[in-house]
Design a protein around this motif. Sequence first.
Motif, mmCIF file in Angstrom:
data_model
loop_
_atom_site.group_PDB
_atom_site.id
_atom_site.type_symbol
_atom_site.label_atom_id
_atom_site.label_comp_id
_atom_site.label_asym_id
_atom_site.label_seq_id
_atom_site.Cartn_x
_atom_site.Cartn_y
_atom_site.Cartn_z
ATOM 1 N N ASN A 6 7.361 -22.692 -19.930
ATOM 2 C CA ASN A 6 7.082 -22.348 -21.322
ATOM 3 C C ASN A 6 8.025 -21.235 -21.768
ATOM 4 O O ASN A 6 8.342 -20.329 -20.988
ATOM 5 N N PRO A 7 8.501 -21.298 -23.004
ATOM 6 C CA PRO A 7 9.376 -20.220 -23.496
ATOM 7 C C PRO A 7 8.683 -18.862 -23.395
ATOM 8 O O PRO A 7 7.481 -18.748 -23.668
ATOM 9 N N SER A 8 9.421 -17.856 -22.989
ATOM 10 C CA SER A 8 8.862 -16.516 -22.838
ATOM 11 C C SER A 8 9.595 -15.543 -23.750
ATOM 12 O O SER A 8 10.719 -15.124 -23.464
ATOM 13 N N ALA A 9 8.951 -15.214 -24.867
ATOM 14 C CA ALA A 9 9.537 -14.223 -25.769
ATOM 15 C C ALA A 9 9.670 -12.872 -25.076
ATOM 16 O O ALA A 9 10.593 -12.096 -25.349
ATOM 17 N N TRP A 10 8.733 -12.593 -24.159
ATOM 18 C CA TRP A 10 8.758 -11.332 -23.399
ATOM 19 C C TRP A 10 10.056 -11.202 -22.615
ATOM 20 O O TRP A 10 10.764 -10.204 -22.709
#
Length: 296
Positions: free
Chosen positions: A115-119
Amino acid sequence: MRNTDLSRTALAAFAPVVWGSTYVVTTELLPVGHPLFAGLLRALPAGLVALALTRTLPRGTWWAKAAALGVLNIGLFFPFLFVAAERLPGGVAATLGAAQPLVVALLAVGVLKENPSAWRLAWGVVGVLGVGLVVLGPAAGFDLVGVLAGLGGAATMALGVTLTKKWGRPAGVGPTAFAGWQLTAGGLFLVPVTFLVEGAPPAIGPTAVLGYLWLGGVGGLLAYVLWFRAITTLPVASVSMLGLLSPMVAALLGVVVLGQTLDLSQLTGFALALAAIVASQRPSPLTAATRAPAAG
């Protein structure tokens, strides 16, 4: 972070810390004008030693996989790295290389189906900014070929790191043999490239021998064994962020060995890069909150 993961992360960090010494060793100990030869000696002898120690060769599809990983992580990465270093100021080349964690974070979504991780993306940007503050100087210049080589190096190693994570390590194969496959494959790829570009090997004196032994033994065999072990056992985005340690160590060695100085903006960059490295080793607050057991 569990104690086991912490110890693995500390061992993984050894690799980029050692790689940070490459600039000082190259400029102070090695013959001038033969960076690809240095890369070749860093890879091929270490790989052959690992194969001799483990007596383990790839089987089946792993011949092709090991060759692909060796070319990406070493065989292509080294030429891109040295072209960027020759055509750009060191700070510009290091900053372009610091973009690798951002590329890994994006590839993890497409290749590893994470999943994409903005963090992690956000801290990756902070890390690039921090490294830029540390190593970019007022004389920084931009040569198109050098910039493309720097970005190419970041992209090839990022893809190699991501595929290393995706394919894992074959059952029954230890990290030394796994590193040996890739170092040998990358070194063999470098043989014709080196002699076509640089011609005959340089004369090697006693100080150069010490430099090559350091690059091949510690910066090659030992560092890559720990690095590839970490990639297969830890989150790939977290491991890739540890690569930011290399330009930081290079800057520190410039102070200690070459008598350079760091100003306030560079110290600020150090703080930002360290914060990015530490934060990237932990899950995002949102993920941690989601996993936490409900109260009551």
